[in-house]
Design an enzyme around this catalytic site. Structure first.
Site, PDB file in Angstrom:
ATOM      1  N   HIS A  77       0.829  -1.208   0.000  1.00 17.00           N
ATOM      2  CA  HIS A  77       0.000   0.000   0.000  1.00 17.00           C
ATOM      3  C   HIS A  77       0.865   1.261   0.000  1.00 17.00           C
ATOM      4  O   HIS A  77       0.505   2.268  -0.618  1.00 17.00           O
ATOM      5  CB  HIS A  77      -0.933  -0.031   1.203  1.00 17.00           C
ATOM      6  CG  HIS A  77      -1.834  -1.226   1.182  1.00 17.00           C
ATOM      7  ND1 HIS A  77      -2.984  -1.277   0.425  1.00 17.00           N
ATOM      8  CD2 HIS A  77      -1.726  -2.438   1.790  1.00 17.00           C
ATOM      9  CE1 HIS A  77      -3.553  -2.465   0.579  1.00 17.00           C
ATOM     10  NE2 HIS A  77      -2.810  -3.180   1.400  1.00 17.00           N
ATOM     11  N   ASP A  83       2.946   6.303  -5.407  1.00 15.01           N
ATOM     12  CA  ASP A  83       2.810   6.512  -6.848  1.00 15.01           C
ATOM     13  C   ASP A  83       1.924   7.743  -7.042  1.00 15.01           C
ATOM     14  O   ASP A  83       0.700   7.667  -7.050  1.00 15.01           O
ATOM     15  CB  ASP A  83       2.183   5.280  -7.489  1.00 15.01           C
ATOM     16  CG  ASP A  83       2.040   5.396  -9.004  1.00 15.01           C
ATOM     17  OD1 ASP A  83       2.153   6.518  -9.535  1.00 15.01           O
ATOM     18  OD2 ASP A  83       1.797   4.355  -9.649  1.00 15.01           O
ATOM     19  N   GLY A 110     -12.114  -2.683  -2.754  1.00 11.23           N
ATOM     20  CA  GLY A 110     -10.693  -2.893  -2.499  1.00 11.23           C
ATOM     21  C   GLY A 110     -10.067  -1.637  -1.922  1.00 11.23           C
ATOM     22  O   GLY A 110      -9.119  -1.082  -2.472  1.00 11.23           O
ATOM     23  N   GLU A 161     -18.080  -9.913  -2.834  1.00 13.87           N
ATOM     24  CA  GLU A 161     -19.065 -10.943  -3.121  1.00 13.87           C
ATOM     25  C   GLU A 161     -19.783 -11.433  -1.869  1.00 13.87           C
ATOM     26  O   GLU A 161     -20.844 -12.066  -1.973  1.00 13.87           O
ATOM     27  CB  GLU A 161     -18.376 -12.120  -3.823  1.00 13.87           C
ATOM     28  CG  GLU A 161     -17.853 -11.805  -5.214  1.00 13.87           C
ATOM     29  CD  GLU A 161     -16.509 -11.072  -5.215  1.00 13.87           C
ATOM     30  OE1 GLU A 161     -16.019 -10.744  -6.319  1.00 13.87           O
ATOM     31  OE2 GLU A 161     -15.937 -10.817  -4.121  1.00 13.87           O
ATOM     32  N   GLU A 175      -9.549   1.015  -7.516  1.00 16.90           N
ATOM     33  CA  GLU A 175      -8.268   0.953  -8.224  1.00 16.90           C
ATOM     34  C   GLU A 175      -8.005  -0.531  -8.441  1.00 16.90           C
ATOM     35  O   GLU A 175      -7.312  -1.173  -7.670  1.00 16.90           O
ATOM     36  CB  GLU A 175      -7.163   1.629  -7.386  1.00 16.90           C
ATOM     37  CG  GLU A 175      -5.901   1.908  -8.190  1.00 16.90           C
ATOM     38  CD  GLU A 175      -4.924   0.749  -8.155  1.00 16.90           C
ATOM     39  OE1 GLU A 175      -5.158  -0.242  -8.892  1.00 16.90           O
ATOM     40  OE2 GLU A 175      -3.940   0.823  -7.427  1.00 16.90           O
ATOM     41  N   GLU A 184      -4.529 -10.328 -12.039  1.00 16.93           N
ATOM     42  CA  GLU A 184      -5.159 -10.368 -10.713  1.00 16.93           C
ATOM     43  C   GLU A 184      -6.680 -10.461 -10.781  1.00 16.93           C
ATOM     44  O   GLU A 184      -7.331 -10.797  -9.806  1.00 16.93           O
ATOM     45  CB  GLU A 184      -4.769  -9.178  -9.820  1.00 16.93           C
ATOM     46  CG  GLU A 184      -3.302  -9.173  -9.427  1.00 16.93           C
ATOM     47  CD  GLU A 184      -2.962  -8.036  -8.484  1.00 16.93           C
ATOM     48  OE1 GLU A 184      -3.755  -7.086  -8.378  1.00 16.93           O
ATOM     49  OE2 GLU A 184      -1.908  -8.121  -7.855  1.00 16.93           O
ATOM     50  N   HIS A 359       3.834   2.778 -10.753  1.00 24.26           N
ATOM     51  CA  HIS A 359       4.260   1.495 -10.189  1.00 24.26           C
ATOM     52  C   HIS A 359       3.840   0.320 -11.067  1.00 24.26           C
ATOM     53  O   HIS A 359       4.368  -0.788 -10.919  1.00 24.26           O
ATOM     54  CB  HIS A 359       3.699   1.317  -8.765  1.00 24.26           C
ATOM     55  CG  HIS A 359       2.260   0.926  -8.710  1.00 24.26           C
ATOM     56  ND1 HIS A 359       1.228   1.827  -8.887  1.00 24.26           N
ATOM     57  CD2 HIS A 359       1.672  -0.279  -8.502  1.00 24.26           C
ATOM     58  CE1 HIS A 359       0.079   1.191  -8.782  1.00 24.26           C
ATOM     59  NE2 HIS A 359       0.315  -0.088  -8.541  1.00 24.26           N
TER      60      HIS A 359
END
Length: 415
Positions: A77, A83, A110, A161, A175, A184, A359
């Site tokens: 993180h 970034d 997320g 979910e 993001e 991913e 990044h």
């Protein structure tokens, strides 16, 4: 599970997970692997029963668990927040849409440390649901409390979910982009949130994404990885060359190149409209390409990068149907990237070689042996990107290419 009506607790945990599984990510620049310990002693902790039937809940695999554990590492993180291109573009996008956001309900898919959720609170959101399946959600909740935002930001610890929200939302932000955009497979969680909670006419940021590819030359990289072995302190170590090629070029390489490495205008591999994309269409993406080299140079492989746009007004005004015009205008003619100089045009976060580095860098698929190109020489073929059967978060890359009368196939996996 339904949040409390007054939302004063600021934190809820959703779902229990087995913490015994191995890690799935590499130690290099891929996002880290160590698990961060976090206290779960909050009196407001709630557990959602995953055993209840639920049509929108795909199974949580061992690979998913390991993936979520990897994001508990603070260093991941820190790298993303540092970034500045990434973080400041997201903050600017939020502030540009402040008039739409003020007084509205937001979901942050997320959320990580909660920084984007806090940006939304600062922009006047009525309520922000900050969702993360990693244990970093525990620290995100502490950050929210430290900034006196628990009455606005509700941290939900669990998979998108699995969590339940008892109201429709006006805005979804995430993001979600991985290396090569689709690595991913986090976009599926955004789609899940959109289909379950987003109001008609709601806003999704980013609104769209585009994955590009282009042929590249990179003599320094090839020399450093391969030709180095031909003469080592005066010793002929050429016997190491085949192994050196395999070690250096068997798998995709995440690294930074410049516009000088790129031999042609890029080609659009995949355009994604956040409002209409489906989970099924992300399982496999295939595109045919044709390039004409702009210079005489060795062709060492192909580079991939992406843009995302934050264009809420244009999407809403077209009632979620914006893909056709983009493809008609760009994809059929080599997909030349168009610079945006008008401040009224969409805000863009770009990872292109000619733009400031991020990044994400660029992802390169190197050949084992370069192809010597003449100016205007044709390079054509196809590429297929598909989710691995072993682990949907991995990406299989199948590349066919022909140039100078010779055809080649390159298979690789991004793990």
């Amino acid at each position: 599970m339904f949040p409390r009506e007054n939302h004063s607790n600021g934190y809820e945990q959703v779902g229990g997970m087995d913490h015994t599984h191995s890690h799935i990510h590499r130690e290099r620049v891929r996002r880290g692997t160590r698990r961060l310990r976090g206290s779960s002693s909050s009196p407001s902790l709630r557990v959602f029963d995953q055993s209840q039937p639920n049509h929108h809940r795909p199974p949580c695999t061992d690979f998913d668990v390991a993936y979520f554990h990897s994001y508990a590492h603070l260093g991941i993180h820190q790298e993303m927040i540092k970034d500045r291109v990434r973080t400041e573009t997201y903050r600017e996008a939020i502030m540009q849409h402040q008039s739409f956001i003020a007084g509205k309900v937001v979901v942050d898919v997320g959320c990580g440390t909660g920084i984007l959720s806090i940006f939304y609170a600062q922009a006047g959101a009525k309520r922000v649901y900050a969702i993360d399946a990693s244990d970093i959600a525990l620290q995100a909740n502490e950050v929210v409390k430290a900034n006196n935002l628990s009455d606005v930001v509700v941290v939900l610890h669990g998979r998108v979910e699995d969590v339940e929200i008892d109201e429709e939302v006006d805005v979804i932000i995430s993001e979600w982009m991985g290396y090569m955009l689709l690595y991913e497979s986090m976009l599926g969680s955004v789609i899940n949130a959109r289909d379950r909670w987003l109001k008609p006419g709601g806003l999704i940021l980013p609104s769209s994404a585009t994955l590009y590819m282009a042929p590249v030359t990179h003599t320094d990289r090839y020399n450093d990885s391969v030709d180095f072995w031909r003469n080592v302190y005066g010793i002929n170590m050429s016997a190491m060359v085949p192994l050196a090629k395999q070690c250096a070029f068997e798998e995709p390489s995440v690294e930074t190149i410049t516009g000088e490495n790129v031999l042609t205008w890029p080609h659009v591999v995949k355009y994604i409209d956040s409002y209409s994309v489906t989970i099924n269409e992300l399982e496999s993406v295939t595109t045919k390409f044709k390039f004409n080299s702009m210079m005489r140079a060795p062709l060492h492989g192909f580079a991939f990068w992406f843009d995302v746009e934050f264009n809420g007004n244009a999407i809403v005004s077209t009632n979620y149907n914006s893909t056709t015009s983009f493809i008609d205008n760009h994809q059929m003619n080599g997909s030349q990237r168009k610079k945006r100089t008008n401040p009224n045009e969409a805000l863009v976060l770009s990872t292109a070689p000619e733009d400031p580095p991020t990044h994400w860098q660029q992802t390169l698929i190197y050949f084992y042996d370069p192809i010597e190109l003449e100016q205007d020489q044709l390079i054509e073929g196809l590429v297929t990107l598909s989710q691995s059967r072993e682990n949907a978060r991995f990406m299989n890359i199948h590349l066919e290419y022909t140039s100078g009368g010779r055809s080649h196939v390159k298979e690789s996996v991004m793990r």
